[in-house]
Enzyme design. Structure first.
Site, PDB file in Angstrom:
ATOM      1  N   HIS A  76      14.695  55.979  28.138  1.00  0.00           N
ATOM      2  CA  HIS A  76      15.733  54.961  27.835  1.00  0.00           C
ATOM      3  C   HIS A  76      16.594  54.720  29.187  1.00  0.00           C
ATOM      4  O   HIS A  76      17.272  55.872  29.546  1.00  0.00           O
ATOM      5  CB  HIS A  76      16.780  55.239  26.638  1.00  0.00           C
ATOM      6  CG  HIS A  76      17.980  54.125  26.530  1.00  0.00           C
ATOM      7  ND1 HIS A  76      19.092  54.685  26.631  1.00  0.00           N
ATOM      8  CD2 HIS A  76      18.059  52.766  26.184  1.00  0.00           C
ATOM      9  CE1 HIS A  76      20.018  53.731  26.635  1.00  0.00           C
ATOM     10  NE2 HIS A  76      19.192  52.803  26.155  1.00  0.00           N
ATOM     11  N   SER A  77      16.922  53.579  29.650  1.00  0.00           N
ATOM     12  CA  SER A  77      17.811  53.423  30.833  1.00  0.00           C
ATOM     13  C   SER A  77      17.502  54.078  32.046  1.00  0.00           C
ATOM     14  O   SER A  77      16.429  54.168  32.446  1.00  0.00           O
ATOM     15  CB  SER A  77      19.177  53.541  30.369  1.00  0.00           C
ATOM     16  OG  SER A  77      20.495  53.006  31.252  1.00  0.00           O
ATOM     17  N   TYR A  78      18.249  54.978  32.476  1.00  0.00           N
ATOM     18  CA  TYR A  78      18.163  56.127  33.678  1.00  0.00           C
ATOM     19  C   TYR A  78      16.891  56.758  33.305  1.00  0.00           C
ATOM     20  O   TYR A  78      16.104  57.054  34.341  1.00  0.00           O
ATOM     21  CB  TYR A  78      19.303  56.662  33.916  1.00  0.00           C
ATOM     22  CG  TYR A  78      19.115  58.047  34.625  1.00  0.00           C
ATOM     23  CD1 TYR A  78      18.986  58.085  36.021  1.00  0.00           C
ATOM     24  CD2 TYR A  78      18.966  59.106  34.144  1.00  0.00           C
ATOM     25  CE1 TYR A  78      18.701  59.353  36.608  1.00  0.00           C
ATOM     26  CE2 TYR A  78      18.765  60.462  34.408  1.00  0.00           C
ATOM     27  CZ  TYR A  78      18.570  60.585  36.164  1.00  0.00           C
ATOM     28  OH  TYR A  78      18.506  61.746  36.702  1.00  0.00           O
ATOM     29  N   GLY A  80      14.171  56.026  32.499  1.00  0.00           N
ATOM     30  CA  GLY A  80      12.955  55.163  32.978  1.00  0.00           C
ATOM     31  C   GLY A  80      12.624  56.010  34.457  1.00  0.00           C
ATOM     32  O   GLY A  80      11.334  55.992  34.726  1.00  0.00           O
ATOM     33  N   HIS A 217      22.434  47.683  24.364  1.00  0.00           N
ATOM     34  CA  HIS A 217      21.645  48.586  25.142  1.00  0.00           C
ATOM     35  C   HIS A 217      21.126  49.816  24.487  1.00  0.00           C
ATOM     36  O   HIS A 217      19.814  50.178  24.615  1.00  0.00           O
ATOM     37  CB  HIS A 217      22.526  48.876  26.493  1.00  0.00           C
ATOM     38  CG  HIS A 217      21.831  49.810  27.229  1.00  0.00           C
ATOM     39  ND1 HIS A 217      20.451  49.614  27.958  1.00  0.00           N
ATOM     40  CD2 HIS A 217      22.070  50.987  28.111  1.00  0.00           C
ATOM     41  CE1 HIS A 217      20.286  50.404  28.921  1.00  0.00           C
ATOM     42  NE2 HIS A 217      21.037  51.240  28.887  1.00  0.00           N
TER      43      HIS A 217
END
Length: 236
Positions: A76-78, A80, A217
């Site tokens: 998720h988010s960072y 990735g 998000h």
């Protein structure tokens, strides 16, 4: 053994996956939701030396020491960045990659390369004012979710993130391309145009599964049923 490994984003911890993890376990899946070094309940380990490489080692170490194979690796988010590098180093153990409103980095890049300049300046200023220049205090949870009760719940759990993670560049060896199964999930109500750009690009590529969810998000908190279903669909 086949397993699902859930990697959280910046300022979060393994706690953010509890709703999704419960649903996946109910479906009979083996699930791991580790907290990266220096965050969440591991915040007491936070130091200026922690960077992206530390977090990659967290995930590769988990996979190797638990002897996991056919892994669905979710970021998720960072996160990735973390799963991309971990998969590039252990492609033989990874069955599928799932990016949840996340960065899909290219070799030689860092998180800051994908950030809006105004947003990046804000984070750097927060680190200078409140984080001794090396740690970034968490933004208010309204950046990730909109429900007032959920905002309060998330605010109580987010912790400072080591700034080095956002500037450390990745070194991909091209082994990531060995993993054929990839999924991208975009949160339609999140304001980061970069994630929409990823979704738009991958939705035109038949080798990717792509989804849009009408939420903020922190998809795993706001739409856990749908998130779990998409992740489970990457197994097989």
């Amino acid at each position: 053994m086949a397993a699902i490994v859930l990697v959280h984003g910046g300022w979060h911890g393994g706690w953010c996956w509890h709703l999704v993890s419960d649903r996946l376990k109910e479906g009979g899946h083996t699930v791991y939701a580790p907290t990266l070094t220096g965050l969440g309940e591991r915040a007491h380990l936070l130091t200026p030396d922690i960077g992206l490489e530390t977090h990659i080692a967290d995930i590769t170490g988990l996979i190797e020491h638990e002897d996991l194979n056919d892994v669905v690796l979710v970021g998720h988010s960072y996160g990735g960045f973390v799963i991309s590098c971990a998969a590039d180093r252990l492609p033989q153990r990874i069955q599928s990659l799932v990016y949840i409103d996340a960065f899909v980095p290219e070799a030689g890049t860092c998180t800051s390369d994908y950030a809006d300049k105004v947003r990046l300046d804000e984070l750097n200023a927060m680190a200078d004012r409140h984080g001794d220049g090396w740690r970034v205090p968490p933004p208010d949870a309204s950046f990730w979710v909109s429900d007032p009760e959920l905002i309060e719940w998330v605010n109580a759990r987010t912790t400072d993130h080591p700034k080095r993670c956002f500037s450390e560049r990745i070194n991909l060896q091209g082994r990531l391309n060995d993993i054929a199964s990839r999924t991208y999930v975009q949160a339609e109500q999140h304001t980061n145009p970069q994630f929409l750009e990823f979704y738009t690009r991958f939705s035109k590529d038949p080798s990717w599964r792509t989804f849009q969810l009408p939420t903020q998000h922190d998809v795993m908190l706001t739409m856990p049923d749908e998130t779990a279903e998409i992740i489970a669909g990457a197994l097989g």
